[in-house]
Design a protein around this motif. Structure first.
Motif, PDB file in Angstrom:
ATOM      1  N   MET A  66      38.758   4.539  11.573  1.00  9.26           N
ATOM      2  CA  MET A  66      37.975   5.518  12.327  1.00  9.26           C
ATOM      3  C   MET A  66      38.012   5.207  13.820  1.00  9.26           C
ATOM      4  O   MET A  66      38.161   6.109  14.652  1.00  9.26           O
ATOM      5  CB  MET A  66      36.529   5.540  11.814  1.00  9.26           C
ATOM      6  N   ILE A  67      37.903   3.933  14.164  1.00 15.49           N
ATOM      7  CA  ILE A  67      37.975   3.537  15.574  1.00 15.49           C
ATOM      8  C   ILE A  67      39.356   3.846  16.135  1.00 15.49           C
ATOM      9  O   ILE A  67      39.491   4.332  17.266  1.00 15.49           O
ATOM     10  CB  ILE A  67      37.653   2.040  15.732  1.00 15.49           C
ATOM     11  N   SER A  68      40.390   3.564  15.358  1.00 12.02           N
ATOM     12  CA  SER A  68      41.759   3.830  15.809  1.00 12.02           C
ATOM     13  C   SER A  68      41.963   5.307  16.120  1.00 12.02           C
ATOM     14  O   SER A  68      42.603   5.663  17.115  1.00 12.02           O
ATOM     15  CB  SER A  68      42.766   3.389  14.734  1.00 12.02           C
ATOM     16  N   GLU A  69      41.407   6.168  15.262  1.00 14.66           N
ATOM     17  CA  GLU A  69      41.585   7.602  15.446  1.00 14.66           C
ATOM     18  C   GLU A  69      40.802   8.119  16.649  1.00 14.66           C
ATOM     19  O   GLU A  69      41.294   8.959  17.410  1.00 14.66           O
ATOM     20  CB  GLU A  69      41.148   8.346  14.179  1.00 14.66           C
ATOM     21  N   THR A  70      39.595   7.622  16.828  1.00  9.63           N
ATOM     22  CA  THR A  70      38.747   8.142  17.900  1.00  9.63           C
ATOM     23  C   THR A  70      39.087   7.552  19.264  1.00  9.63           C
ATOM     24  O   THR A  70      38.936   8.210  20.291  1.00  9.63           O
ATOM     25  CB  THR A  70      37.261   7.869  17.587  1.00  9.63           C
ATOM     26  N   LYS A  71      39.555   6.310  19.287  1.00 10.22           N
ATOM     27  CA  LYS A  71      39.842   5.619  20.543  1.00 10.22           C
ATOM     28  C   LYS A  71      41.323   5.607  20.909  1.00 10.22           C
ATOM     29  O   LYS A  71      41.703   5.071  21.945  1.00 10.22           O
ATOM     30  CB  LYS A  71      39.320   4.178  20.483  1.00 10.22           C
ATOM     31  N   ASN A  72      42.164   6.157  20.030  1.00  9.33           N
ATOM     32  CA  ASN A  72      43.608   6.205  20.271  1.00  9.33           C
ATOM     33  C   ASN A  72      44.214   4.818  20.447  1.00  9.33           C
ATOM     34  O   ASN A  72      45.030   4.574  21.335  1.00  9.33           O
ATOM     35  CB  ASN A  72      43.932   7.070  21.496  1.00  9.33           C
ATOM     36  N   ILE A  73      43.783   3.900  19.608  1.00  7.76           N
ATOM     37  CA  ILE A  73      44.372   2.569  19.589  1.00  7.76           C
ATOM     38  C   ILE A  73      44.752   2.247  18.153  1.00  7.76           C
ATOM     39  O   ILE A  73      44.220   2.838  17.211  1.00  7.76           O
ATOM     40  CB  ILE A  73      43.403   1.482  20.115  1.00  7.76           C
ATOM     41  N   ILE A 176      38.778  -1.164  25.147  1.00  5.28           N
ATOM     42  CA  ILE A 176      38.699   0.247  24.741  1.00  5.28           C
ATOM     43  C   ILE A 176      37.775   0.411  23.540  1.00  5.28           C
ATOM     44  O   ILE A 176      36.944   1.317  23.494  1.00  5.28           O
ATOM     45  CB  ILE A 176      40.106   0.788  24.413  1.00  5.28           C
ATOM     46  N   ALA A 177      37.922  -0.466  22.563  1.00  2.93           N
ATOM     47  CA  ALA A 177      37.095  -0.364  21.354  1.00  2.93           C
ATOM     48  C   ALA A 177      35.641  -0.707  21.652  1.00  2.93           C
ATOM     49  O   ALA A 177      34.726  -0.161  21.031  1.00  2.93           O
ATOM     50  CB  ALA A 177      37.642  -1.286  20.279  1.00  2.93           C
TER      51      ALA A 177
END
Length: 219
Positions: A66-73, A176-177
């Motif tokens: 979920m973090i990867s998708e929302t933060k683009n990382i 970023i995260a």
């Protein structure tokens, strides 16, 4: 390695760790507990490590996705890890964290990056063939230099502070995260603990299934 293969490796490692903890715990509980509910307690000792660790792992996995998708990382579960440098550029690794790429809109700008730093307009660094470079994120112009001194002369903003590419990636990813990774870890741990408590009460008979069923039928 693909994400599926990496997850399989993680699951195998967790299984081995859970198995070791379960065997040690079950033997300890069996000999230390009294006859009252000894069998149930031994069963608990066998199953709780698997339930706890797998619950924790999958909770962390879902939260990280979920973090990867929302933060683009990308957190590096699969064979590719990446972070954005700006709206159009990103730094990524494929398989080898020591060899980084800088891409613009999916096209490689420079590969084999070993050390780097980012300023407001530029990405400065060195490659594994001992070449130095400066890439302008605004004009998309790439300049290469034969020595660190040439780069330092070109870069008049401040003294060079090159970091290993993987170190740069880790710091920027955490930046970023932000606190979201900590929140995911805390919630995942809470979910795991609550699950273990419920399973323990269920096996030890502290939760009466018949009573639950009776209440449900009454409703």
């Amino acid at each position: 390695m693909g994400i599926g293969f990496v997850i399989i490796i993680h699951l195998i490692v967790i299984f081995v760790l859970s198995f070791i903890i379960a065997i040690i715990g079950a033997i300890t509980i069996y000999f230390l507990s009294k006859n009252n509910k000894r069998k149930r307690k031994t069963i608990l000792a066998l199953i709780l490590p698997f339930i706890g660790l797998y619950t924790l792992y999958f909770s962390c996995l879902m939260g990280s996705i979920m973090i990867s998708e929302t933060k683009n990382i990308d957190i590096g579960i699969g064979d590719t890890s990446y972070i954005p440098l700006d709206e159009n550029h990103q730094l990524l690794f494929i398989d080898l964290p020591e060899h980084a790429f800088i891409e613009k809109d999916g096209q490689t700008v420079i590969s084999g990056v070993s050390k780097m730093e980012q300023t407001e307009k530029h990405v400065l660094g060195t490659t594994y063939d001992n070449k130095y470079f400066s890439y302008n994120l605004k004009t998309n112009k790439l300049k290469k230099f034969e020595s660190k001194k040439e780069l330092e002369i070109y870069k008049i903003e401040k003294e060079l502070n090159l970091k290993k590419a993987i170190e740069f990636y880790s710091e920027k990813r955490n930046e970023i995260a932000g606190f979201h990774l900590i929140i995911v870890g805390i919630f995942s741990l809470l979910i795991s603990i609550i699950t273990l408590i419920l399973i323990t009460k269920l096996v030890l008979g502290k939760i009466k299934l018949k009573r639950i069923k009776t209440n449900a039928n009454t409703v």
